[in-house]
Design a protein around this motif. Structure first.
Motif, PDB file in Angstrom:
ATOM      1  N   THR A  96       0.831  -1.202   0.000  1.00  0.00           N
ATOM      2  CA  THR A  96       0.000   0.000   0.000  1.00  0.00           C
ATOM      3  C   THR A  96       0.868   1.255   0.000  1.00  0.00           C
ATOM      4  OG1 THR A  96      -1.749  -1.157   1.215  1.00  0.00           O
ATOM      5  CG2 THR A  96      -1.794   1.255   1.253  1.00  0.00           C
ATOM      6  N   THR A  97       1.951   1.216   0.760  1.00  0.00           N
ATOM      7  CA  THR A  97       2.827   2.381   0.860  1.00  0.00           C
ATOM      8  C   THR A  97       3.502   2.708  -0.461  1.00  0.00           C
ATOM      9  OG1 THR A  97       3.258   1.941   3.205  1.00  0.00           O
ATOM     10  CG2 THR A  97       4.824   3.361   2.050  1.00  0.00           C
ATOM     11  N   VAL A  98       4.071   1.696  -1.132  1.00  0.00           N
ATOM     12  CA  VAL A  98       4.766   1.983  -2.393  1.00  0.00           C
ATOM     13  C   VAL A  98       3.774   2.394  -3.475  1.00  0.00           C
ATOM     14  CG1 VAL A  98       6.744   0.506  -1.877  1.00  0.00           C
ATOM     15  CG2 VAL A  98       4.786  -0.450  -3.114  1.00  0.00           C
ATOM     16  N   THR A  99       2.565   1.820  -3.447  1.00  0.00           N
ATOM     17  CA  THR A  99       1.540   2.239  -4.411  1.00  0.00           C
ATOM     18  C   THR A  99       1.143   3.684  -4.162  1.00  0.00           C
ATOM     19  OG1 THR A  99       0.694  -0.036  -4.544  1.00  0.00           O
ATOM     20  CG2 THR A  99      -0.749   1.727  -5.331  1.00  0.00           C
ATOM     21  N   GLY A 100       0.962   4.025  -2.884  1.00  0.00           N
ATOM     22  CA  GLY A 100       0.623   5.399  -2.539  1.00  0.00           C
ATOM     23  C   GLY A 100       1.738   6.367  -2.894  1.00  0.00           C
ATOM     24  N   ALA A 101       2.985   5.958  -2.693  1.00  0.00           N
ATOM     25  CA  ALA A 101       4.119   6.823  -3.028  1.00  0.00           C
ATOM     26  C   ALA A 101       4.185   7.079  -4.526  1.00  0.00           C
ATOM     27  CB  ALA A 101       5.419   6.185  -2.537  1.00  0.00           C
ATOM     28  N   LEU A 102       3.910   6.041  -5.322  1.00  0.00           N
ATOM     29  CA  LEU A 102       3.912   6.214  -6.777  1.00  0.00           C
ATOM     30  C   LEU A 102       2.793   7.155  -7.212  1.00  0.00           C
ATOM     31  CD1 LEU A 102       5.121   5.384  -9.513  1.00  0.00           C
ATOM     32  CD2 LEU A 102       3.480   3.489  -9.555  1.00  0.00           C
ATOM     33  N   ALA A 103       1.597   6.960  -6.641  1.00  0.00           N
ATOM     34  CA  ALA A 103       0.465   7.828  -6.974  1.00  0.00           C
ATOM     35  C   ALA A 103       0.745   9.269  -6.564  1.00  0.00           C
ATOM     36  CB  ALA A 103      -0.803   7.312  -6.291  1.00  0.00           C
ATOM     37  N   ALA A 104       1.362   9.446  -5.384  1.00  0.00           N
ATOM     38  CA  ALA A 104       1.669  10.794  -4.902  1.00  0.00           C
ATOM     39  C   ALA A 104       2.699  11.479  -5.802  1.00  0.00           C
ATOM     40  CB  ALA A 104       2.191  10.723  -3.472  1.00  0.00           C
ATOM     41  N   ALA A 105       3.697  10.720  -6.252  1.00  0.00           N
ATOM     42  CA  ALA A 105       4.722  11.293  -7.126  1.00  0.00           C
ATOM     43  C   ALA A 105       4.117  11.782  -8.431  1.00  0.00           C
ATOM     44  CB  ALA A 105       5.815  10.264  -7.398  1.00  0.00           C
ATOM     45  N   TRP A 106       3.219  10.989  -9.014  1.00  0.00           N
ATOM     46  CA  TRP A 106       2.574  11.403 -10.258  1.00  0.00           C
ATOM     47  C   TRP A 106       1.604  12.563 -10.016  1.00  0.00           C
ATOM     48  CZ3 TRP A 106       4.667  10.738 -14.608  1.00  0.00           C
ATOM     49  CH2 TRP A 106       5.341   9.559 -14.943  1.00  0.00           C
ATOM     50  N   ALA A 107       0.984  12.606  -8.846  1.00  0.00           N
ATOM     51  CA  ALA A 107       0.082  13.719  -8.523  1.00  0.00           C
ATOM     52  C   ALA A 107       0.865  15.031  -8.421  1.00  0.00           C
ATOM     53  CB  ALA A 107      -0.649  13.428  -7.224  1.00  0.00           C
ATOM     54  N   VAL A 108       2.022  14.989  -7.769  1.00  0.00           N
ATOM     55  CA  VAL A 108       2.872  16.179  -7.678  1.00  0.00           C
ATOM     56  C   VAL A 108       3.347  16.586  -9.071  1.00  0.00           C
ATOM     57  CG1 VAL A 108       5.068  17.073  -6.805  1.00  0.00           C
ATOM     58  CG2 VAL A 108       3.596  15.698  -5.322  1.00  0.00           C
ATOM     59  N   TRP A 140      11.402  22.405 -11.889  1.00  0.00           N
ATOM     60  CA  TRP A 140      11.292  21.733 -10.590  1.00  0.00           C
ATOM     61  C   TRP A 140      10.903  20.268 -10.749  1.00  0.00           C
ATOM     62  CZ3 TRP A 140      13.364  23.429  -6.349  1.00  0.00           C
ATOM     63  CH2 TRP A 140      13.544  24.797  -6.164  1.00  0.00           C
ATOM     64  N   GLN A 141      10.434  19.914 -11.928  1.00  0.00           N
ATOM     65  CA  GLN A 141      10.062  18.521 -12.188  1.00  0.00           C
ATOM     66  C   GLN A 141      11.272  17.580 -12.083  1.00  0.00           C
ATOM     67  OE1 GLN A 141       7.214  17.330 -12.293  1.00  0.00           O
ATOM     68  NE2 GLN A 141       5.729  18.556 -13.436  1.00  0.00           N
ATOM     69  N   ALA A 177      11.533  13.862 -10.628  1.00  0.00           N
ATOM     70  CA  ALA A 177      12.188  12.742 -11.322  1.00  0.00           C
ATOM     71  C   ALA A 177      13.125  12.002 -10.377  1.00  0.00           C
ATOM     72  CB  ALA A 177      12.946  13.261 -12.533  1.00  0.00           C
ATOM     73  N   ALA A 178      13.872  12.754  -9.563  1.00  0.00           N
ATOM     74  CA  ALA A 178      14.807  12.120  -8.626  1.00  0.00           C
ATOM     75  C   ALA A 178      14.058  11.319  -7.563  1.00  0.00           C
ATOM     76  CB  ALA A 178      15.681  13.188  -7.963  1.00  0.00           C
ATOM     77  N   SER A 179      12.978  11.894  -7.029  1.00  0.00           N
ATOM     78  CA  SER A 179      12.207  11.170  -6.013  1.00  0.00           C
ATOM     79  C   SER A 179      11.504   9.965  -6.616  1.00  0.00           C
ATOM     80  CB  SER A 179      11.189  12.109  -5.356  1.00  0.00           C
ATOM     81  OG  SER A 179      10.232  12.569  -6.297  1.00  0.00           O
ATOM     82  N   MET A 180      11.072  10.081  -7.874  1.00  0.00           N
ATOM     83  CA  MET A 180      10.403   8.958  -8.518  1.00  0.00           C
ATOM     84  C   MET A 180      11.378   7.815  -8.795  1.00  0.00           C
ATOM     85  SD  MET A 180       7.754   9.036 -11.746  1.00  0.00           S
ATOM     86  CE  MET A 180       6.804  10.392 -11.027  1.00  0.00           C
TER      87      MET A 180
END
Length: 358
Positions: free
Chosen positions: A54-66, A75-76, A80-83
């Motif tokens: 759930t955490t990694v899925t949420g992190a991926l969704a959050a990265a794309w939302a940002v 700033w993208q 890219a680095a966080s993704m």
């Protein structure tokens, strides 16, 4: 670099130990496996993996939302680095799924593995599964382990002597080029995944290919719809290069610079796994960033063991190896890189000598 030495077994037990047999009966590995089983370390960790997936899925969704919220800005590149970090964590989850650490059933593991691997990060689950299974069966065996097959890099002096093409060109200085080359690893994973679709051994080819195509289409569409062409290319380069470096930094300490085998030189299962693997010391943060693969010895001995149990298993495995006289090698993260790079430089000596002679 050779592993640290433990006290040798008694002379009377040496012939048995050379075949992996314990003097009191049964194999050395069977006795260790019983201890690990009795400690409950092979039990599934459903709650842990529910939170982790759930955490990694949420992190991926959050990265794309940002990404979507920021729009066309430099700033993208920070996104890219966080993704890249998020993709690396998803790859580690796919790894655990492939080893059936999460689900017992192969079909369920493969389904979720393809969702996280193929669809999530564009890496073929089937291709990686085939390659990684062969690696686990014969780690650091020059003819049987695809991870030490001579390609761009050479892993032994014998490979260096017989090198040609790109390996011969860069092999003499491969230690200095190792981390720069990791910037290409993310791209290599995608290319290898697509090429594997044309292999007769690939299972569920349509599903694998469809999910890879969906990932690629969505990924590139997002970049070029939200960003100008220059920023989109920069995002792709930063993301994929850092993703490759992160993955390579996770896997480099595991076996590079440890003993290799060739031909019929193949010890029993326990020694084959322990002697070729290196553990990396560290705390919970190291466990998180390396996905538990810092306990490489325990992982190779018990690949289906849930990663949160590896820390506890290490205590049993290390004590048992000392008991039976099997060298158990563990070092810090930076030292592990130094050992791996030193090995790469040493085995490249024949190429450097050949150049000086020509």
């Amino acid at each position: 670099m050779t592993p640290s030495s433990a006290a040798p077994p008694s002379t009377a037990s040496a012939p048995l130990r050379s075949r992996g047999q314990h003097p009191t009966g049964g194999s050395d590995f069977a006795r260790l496996s019983q201890r690990v089983t009795d400690a409950g370390l092979l039990r599934r960790r459903t709650g842990h993996y529910a939170v982790r997936l759930t955490t990694v899925t949420g992190a991926l969704a959050a990265a794309w939302a940002v990404f979507a919220a920021l729009g066309d800005t430099w700033w993208q590149l920070a996104v890219a680095a966080s993704m890249a970090l998020v993709f690396g964590q998803i790859a580690l989850v796919a790894h655990d799924l492939a080893h059936r650490q999460v689900f017992r059933q192969q079909r369920t593991s493969a389904l979720w593995g393809r969702l996280f691997g193929n669809l999530g990060i564009g890496m073929s689950y089937g291709w990686w599964m085939n390659k990684h299974t062969r690696h686990h069966a014969n780690p650091n065996h020059e003819e049987l382990d695809p991870d030490v097959a001579p390609d761009i890099l050479v892993w032994s002096t014998e490979q260096a002597r017989g090198s040609n093409g790109l390996a011969r060109l860069i092999g003499g200085h491969q230690a200095f080029l190792f981390f720069p080359l990791l910037t290409l690893e993310g791209f290599n994973l995608h290319v290898s995944s697509v090429r594997a679709l044309f292999s007769p051994s690939m299972k569920s080819r349509r599903l694998e290919g469809g999910l890879l195509l969906l990932h690629l289409a969505a990924y590139l569409s997002a970049l070029f719809l939200f960003l100008s062409p220059g920023k989109a290319v920069a995002f792709l380069a930063v993301h994929q290069c850092l993703f490759g470096v992160y993955l390579g930094s996770i896997f480099a300490p595991n076996h590079k610079g440890m003993p290799t085998f060739s031909g019929d030189d193949r010890p029993d299962f326990l020694r084959r796994q322990v002697l070729t693997s290196r553990n990396v010391r560290g705390g919970r943060f190291t466990d998180l960033m390396l996905g538990g693969l810092n306990y490489q010895i325990e992982h190779h001995l018990f690949p289906s063991m849930p990663s949160p149990h590896l820390r506890k298993a290490q205590v049993l495995v290390r004590a048992y190896c000392e008991e039976i006289g099997v060298p158990y090698h563990e070092t810090g993260l930076l030292r592990s890189y130094r050992e791996a790079l030193t090995h790469l430089h040493q085995v490249g000596a024949p190429i450097r000598q050949r150049r000086r002679a020509s």
